[in-house]
Design an enzyme around this catalytic site. Structure first.
Site, PDB file in Angstrom:
ATOM      1  N   GLU A   1      94.924 -51.272 -25.162  1.00 17.39           N
ATOM      2  CA  GLU A   1      95.103 -52.720 -25.169  1.00 17.39           C
ATOM      3  C   GLU A   1      94.877 -53.298 -26.567  1.00 17.39           C
ATOM      4  O   GLU A   1      95.560 -54.230 -26.993  1.00 17.39           O
ATOM      5  CB  GLU A   1      94.151 -53.381 -24.177  1.00 17.39           C
TER       6      GLU A   1
ATOM      7  N   PRO B   1      94.604 -34.027 -25.321  1.00 14.74           N
ATOM      8  CA  PRO B   1      93.898 -34.594 -24.164  1.00 14.74           C
ATOM      9  C   PRO B   1      93.594 -36.072 -24.361  1.00 14.74           C
ATOM     10  O   PRO B   1      93.454 -36.561 -25.488  1.00 14.74           O
ATOM     11  CB  PRO B   1      92.612 -33.766 -24.090  1.00 14.74           C
ATOM     12  N   ARG B   2      93.470 -36.771 -23.260  1.00 13.46           N
ATOM     13  CA  ARG B   2      93.163 -38.199 -23.297  1.00 13.46           C
ATOM     14  C   ARG B   2      91.823 -38.443 -23.973  1.00 13.46           C
ATOM     15  O   ARG B   2      91.651 -39.411 -24.722  1.00 13.46           O
ATOM     16  CB  ARG B   2      93.143 -38.747 -21.862  1.00 13.46           C
TER      17      ARG B   2
ATOM     18  N   GLY C   1      93.560 -41.917 -32.459  1.00 13.29           N
ATOM     19  CA  GLY C   1      94.263 -42.816 -33.353  1.00 13.29           C
ATOM     20  C   GLY C   1      95.400 -42.213 -34.140  1.00 13.29           C
ATOM     21  O   GLY C   1      95.985 -42.883 -34.994  1.00 13.29           O
ATOM     22  N   GLU C   2      95.768 -40.951 -33.857  1.00 13.42           N
ATOM     23  CA  GLU C   2      96.820 -40.290 -34.632  1.00 13.42           C
ATOM     24  C   GLU C   2      98.071 -39.998 -33.808  1.00 13.42           C
ATOM     25  O   GLU C   2      99.051 -39.483 -34.334  1.00 13.42           O
ATOM     26  CB  GLU C   2      96.317 -38.953 -35.178  1.00 13.42           C
TER      27      GLU C   2
ATOM     28  N   ASN D   1     101.386 -44.822 -22.055  1.00 11.87           N
ATOM     29  CA  ASN D   1     102.459 -45.440 -22.829  1.00 11.87           C
ATOM     30  C   ASN D   1     103.457 -44.389 -23.317  1.00 11.87           C
ATOM     31  O   ASN D   1     103.093 -43.472 -24.055  1.00 11.87           O
ATOM     32  CB  ASN D   1     101.842 -46.180 -24.015  1.00 11.87           C
TER      33      ASN D   1
ATOM     34  N   SER E   1     106.267 -45.342 -24.984  1.00 10.51           N
ATOM     35  CA  SER E   1     107.079 -45.933 -26.046  1.00 10.51           C
ATOM     36  C   SER E   1     106.817 -45.293 -27.409  1.00 10.51           C
ATOM     37  O   SER E   1     107.726 -45.209 -28.239  1.00 10.51           O
ATOM     38  CB  SER E   1     106.841 -47.438 -26.122  1.00 10.51           C
ATOM     39  N   GLU E   2     105.598 -44.836 -27.667  1.00 13.28           N
ATOM     40  CA  GLU E   2     105.302 -44.218 -28.958  1.00 13.28           C
ATOM     41  C   GLU E   2     106.102 -42.939 -29.149  1.00 13.28           C
ATOM     42  O   GLU E   2     106.613 -42.668 -30.236  1.00 13.28           O
ATOM     43  CB  GLU E   2     103.802 -43.943 -29.079  1.00 13.28           C
TER      44      GLU E   2
END
Length: 470
Positions: free
Chosen positions: A75, A287-288, A329-330, A355, A357-358
């Site tokens: 978010e 992994p998440r 973050g990568e 997501n 879209s990335e």
């Protein structure tokens, strides 16, 4: 009709008073829980007091303040393009950003513009929220997605602070929860405080209307998770990714991103089967949660697998066929390493997808499972533009078959990559400017907040009231 609406509003205020009393009475236990989370490393070791509404930075002495609040990393990343847009268009506005998780803090603190103030969000207890609002005195609050906390919203309303809800969504579970007779008056009251609600989809818009959100405040701007903005990596990280691209250029590569616990068994099972026909294959697993990546790494190492771990910056020596990413973050940059991306959090019931879209923006052929929650609207929108843009598979066998076909036929792979990227670009156009226009027209131009009434205008209002009495 008017009587029914008034009765619903009255019930909403009664339920809110009960909620406020409960959160006040339970505050000592909530504070103990916060300390327990701090001991477990789930709260920031130094800045954890910000969660109690105690600031660590000074509020700018001059100018209005716009507060963006997001619960966690996804978010928060969606909010950044709007924050950047706001900084460029309205440099006179001070911007405050809050999140609740340490993982979001570690990534976002290096992504935000230098002039943005970053704090951890206060708990939704009366003392913490009142202290936070009293210190920062925001003129406007932009809440991302579904952070509908009663003390935050009603506290803002009491102070005359304008409210907006961007990327607004409710999960099916949350919608059922709020639709219950006891909570329905409360959610109706909360939603009535917003000047702008921008839902993710028409289905979400219907959900908000069924919960009595004012129809005039519901406006569409598009999904901000399509707004994949570029940002600079640290020099050493950028060089390492470039080096990895060179190492992988002659190999068959695919990536499994945002994998949840249990899904690694599907990914590794498919990897082992593909190894039989493609011995040079490299599977990138993201992994998440980073700790999960370290756990998978240890298991694979004990099993004799040649595996590299991102945080150790290990080179892909000959024979290495699994690259485990245990950093945050990568992801959008790592997608550039692989022509195929499988988006996890989608293969088991109870999961809600991530997501896509990335991956599409990076030009990957995109695959995902069927358990995708509110991301179903994103999959549906992309597939409506081009059916080849996203492929959904139900489990190990279908995933294995799909990957075999993509690796076997370069034209099929290229067509899916092209479809994903073109669909993304079609859907991402003007999303940020649309969101900004909504905020500018329906929120920022309105006279709201702590600084909205000057002394002279206040005198004028008093004078008008005297005339009315006469």
């Amino acid at each position: 009709m008017a009587t029914a609406v008034a009765g619903l509003k009255l019930k909403g205020h009664m339920v809110y008073k009960i909620y406020r009393a409960l959160t006040y009475g339970l505050s000592p236990l909530i504070h103990l829980h916060l300390l327990w989370r701090r001991l477990r490393g789930l709260e920031h070791p130094i800045r954890w007091r910000e969660r109690l509404g105690q600031p660590s930075l000074r509020r700018p002495s001059a100018g209005p303040l716009l507060w963006f609040h997001a619960v966690s990393l996804g978010e928060g990343m969606a909010a950044i393009p709007v924050i950047n847009f706001c900084s460029q268009r309205r440099p006179d506005i001070n911007i405050l950003m809050t999140t609740t998780t340490v993982s979001a803090f570690e990534v976002l603190k290096d992504r935000l513009p230098a002039n943005v103030i970053y704090q951890f969000a206060p708990l939704d207890t009366p003392a913490a929220m009142d202290a936070f609002l009293g210190y920062w005195k925001p003129n406007w609050i932009v809440i991302m997605e579904s952070e509908l906390w009663p003390n935050l919203i009603m506290g803002a309303s009491r102070c005359g602070i304008g409210l907006a809800l961007l990327n607004a969504r409710l999960s099916a579970k949350s919608f059922r929860h709020w639709s219950r007779p006891l909570l329905f008056p409360l959610i109706s009251l909360l939603l009535s405080q917003f000047s702008v609600i921008s839902p993710l989809s028409s289905v979400q818009a219907i959900h908000f209307q069924l919960l009595q959100a004012p129809p005039f405040c519901i406006n569409f701007s598009g999904d901000l998770k399509y707004a994949v903005g570029e940002y600079e990596l640290l020099m050493k990280d950028a060089k390492h990714i470039e080096y990895l691209q060179q190492q992988l250029s002659q190999k068959q590569v695919w990536m499994a991103a945002s994998i949840h616990r249990g899904e690694e068994e599907i990914i590794l099972g498919v990897h082992n089967v593909l190894m039989q026909s493609h011995p040079d294959i490299v599977t990138i697993i993201v992994p998440r949660h980073p700790q999960h990546g370290k756990e998978i790494y240890e298991v694979l190492q004990k099993g004799g697998q040649n595996v590299a771990l991102r945080s150790q910056h290990k080179e892909l020596i000959p024979g290495t066929n699994i690259y485990l990413v245990d950093t945050l973050g990568e992801l959008r940059h790592l997608y550039k390493l692989a022509p195929i991306a499988v988006i996890g959090g989608s293969f088991f019931p109870g999961l809600a997808g991530h997501n896509i879209s990335e991956a599409a923006a990076a030009g990957c052929a995109v695959l995902t499972g069927h358990h995708i929650g509110h991301f179903s609207h994103m999959v549906r929108e992309m597939q409506q533009l081009n059916p080849l843009s996203v492929m959904q598979v139900s489990g190990k066998l279908e995933l294995e078959k799909a990957l075999r076909e993509l690796f076997a036929d370069a034209k099929v792979l290229e067509s899916r990559q092209k479809a994903a990227k073109e669909s993304f670009h079609s859907l991402s156009t003007a999303v940020v400017s649309n969101a900004w226009n909504l905020l500018d027209i329906h929120l920022l131009r309105q006279a709201t907040g702590w600084f909205s009434l000057s002394f002279s205008s206040l005198e004028k209002e008093i004078s008008n009231l005297r005339h009315l009495r006469l």
